[in-house]
Design an enzyme around this catalytic site. Sequence first.
Site, PDB file in Angstrom:
ATOM      1  N   CYS A 142       0.803  -1.220   0.000  1.00 58.52           N
ATOM      2  CA  CYS A 142       0.000   0.000   0.000  1.00 58.52           C
ATOM      3  C   CYS A 142       0.841   1.277   0.000  1.00 58.52           C
ATOM      4  CB  CYS A 142      -0.939   0.010   1.197  1.00 58.52           C
ATOM      5  SG  CYS A 142      -0.116  -0.447   2.729  1.00 58.52           S
ATOM      6  N   GLN A 149       2.218   5.640   8.807  1.00 58.61           N
ATOM      7  CA  GLN A 149       1.262   4.643   8.325  1.00 58.61           C
ATOM      8  C   GLN A 149       0.151   4.364   9.327  1.00 58.61           C
ATOM      9  OE1 GLN A 149       4.874   2.406   6.039  1.00 58.61           O
ATOM     10  NE2 GLN A 149       3.007   1.221   6.263  1.00 58.61           N
ATOM     11  N   ARG A 206       4.589   3.581  12.095  1.00 57.10           N
ATOM     12  CA  ARG A 206       3.148   3.432  12.352  1.00 57.10           C
ATOM     13  C   ARG A 206       2.706   4.590  13.235  1.00 57.10           C
ATOM     14  NH1 ARG A 206       0.689   0.247   9.456  1.00 57.10           N
ATOM     15  NH2 ARG A 206       1.772  -1.645  10.106  1.00 57.10           N
ATOM     16  N   HIS A 247      -2.394   6.339   4.842  1.00 57.86           N
ATOM     17  CA  HIS A 247      -0.940   6.391   4.977  1.00 57.86           C
ATOM     18  C   HIS A 247      -0.464   7.740   4.434  1.00 57.86           C
ATOM     19  CE1 HIS A 247      -0.929   2.364   6.205  1.00 57.86           C
ATOM     20  NE2 HIS A 247      -0.197   1.783   5.271  1.00 57.86           N
TER      21      HIS A 247
HETATM   22  N1  HSE Z   1       2.203  -3.308   5.048  1.00 57.31           N
HETATM   23  C1  HSE Z   1       1.341  -2.184   5.146  1.00 57.31           C
HETATM   24  C2  HSE Z   1       1.296  -1.639   6.531  1.00 57.31           C
HETATM   25  C3  HSE Z   1      -0.056  -2.532   4.765  1.00 57.31           C
HETATM   26  O1  HSE Z   1       1.760  -2.322   7.451  1.00 57.31           O
HETATM   27  O2  HSE Z   1       0.829  -0.533   6.725  1.00 57.31           O
HETATM   28  C4  HSE Z   1      -0.359  -3.168   3.480  1.00 57.31           C
HETATM   29  O3  HSE Z   1       0.531  -3.099   2.443  1.00 57.31           O
END
Ligand code: HSE
Length: 373
Positions: free
Chosen positions: A138, A165, A270, A277
């Site tokens: 993503c 993210q 994150r 994102h």
């Molecule tokens: N790997 C991505 C994430 C989500 O952890 O935000 C999907 O690709």
Amino acid sequence: MARKPTVGLVGWRGMVGSVLLERMRLEGDFERIEPVFFSTSRAGEPAPDIGRPVPPVGDAYDVEALRRLDVVVSCQGGEWTSAMYPALRRAGWKGYFVDAASTLRMHDESVLVLDPLNRARIDEALARGARDFIGANCTVSLMLMAVHGLLVRGWVEWISTMTYQAASGAGARAVRELVAQMRAIGQAASAALDDPACGALELDRAVSAAMADASFPRAELGVPLAASLIPWIDRAVEDGRTREEWKGHVEAHKLLGLDPPVPIDGICVRVGAMRCHSQGLTIKLRRPVPLDEVEAAIASAHPWVRLVPNEREATLERLTPAAVAGTLDIAIGRLHRLRMGPEYVGAFTCGDQLLWGAAEPLRRMVRILAGAL
Ligand code: HSE
């Protein structure tokens, strides 16, 4: 295909699958295909409502049923793909496999799909008989959607991307836990918040105490994400990178076939956003292109890019996860030249991780296979 293709949908109840279904209903995609729904746990139950009768839900582990289909679309996740994809091919299945999971992405035979940017590669692959069409990571898809106008002109020497993210990228359980953490914080701070005489430091003590308490919900994320962040996504790979960071470069190159290579690297973080994102980009151009040309190139790349003027009000209104969530917009703004030199441009971009980041490229691939895009 002259007739409507039969399309098996696996994993349609999860977050990505539900968004996919919603988009397919909205765009009238079910009129172009003969859908059959499959589930790992609900075989025999009625299928979801698509406005006309369809067969009851099939068993997602039933090779015989799946191998009769023209297309299988999976949002079920890597475990199902690892088990069922080889089983289907071994059983002689020649259909098209459209998958959200990362399992097959780097296989030589797989094509990564993001048709507004790589339709020609998809068409070439179809013409030579490719059968595995996989959605990219993503973060990669959203970043490429934002800056394709620069990449396609060969202007970019490298990109550093610092990501912010959303919890949804870590799955439904992470989303629930983020909100549970918010609630725990809200409850712990409630009395202090209601007391106008209570200072910010006192409020902070209440919040910090709640976050440190053994009862604070952290089973899924391991640590607080609400009122904090986690600068680590996925597992470690080589050279100090996480797998999420590694994907940035390799998947972008596989998706677009960039030649010469354009190094893409950075740190993936994150944050407590729900489903968008965001990424802070440092873009090194091969030559000092005027900023208005950079903006024009970005804005004209495809119909979903939204160039946000580098102004406070526009940024707050249009360049945040809260503003972009639930839309197909790829917002990009904060564009300005950086101090490092005339070839350096800073930018910030934000996109819905469940839409262009996951469901939409798959939905459109099914449409391409149905001859309707
Ligand atoms: N790997 C991505 C994430 C989500 O952890 O935000 C999907 O690709």
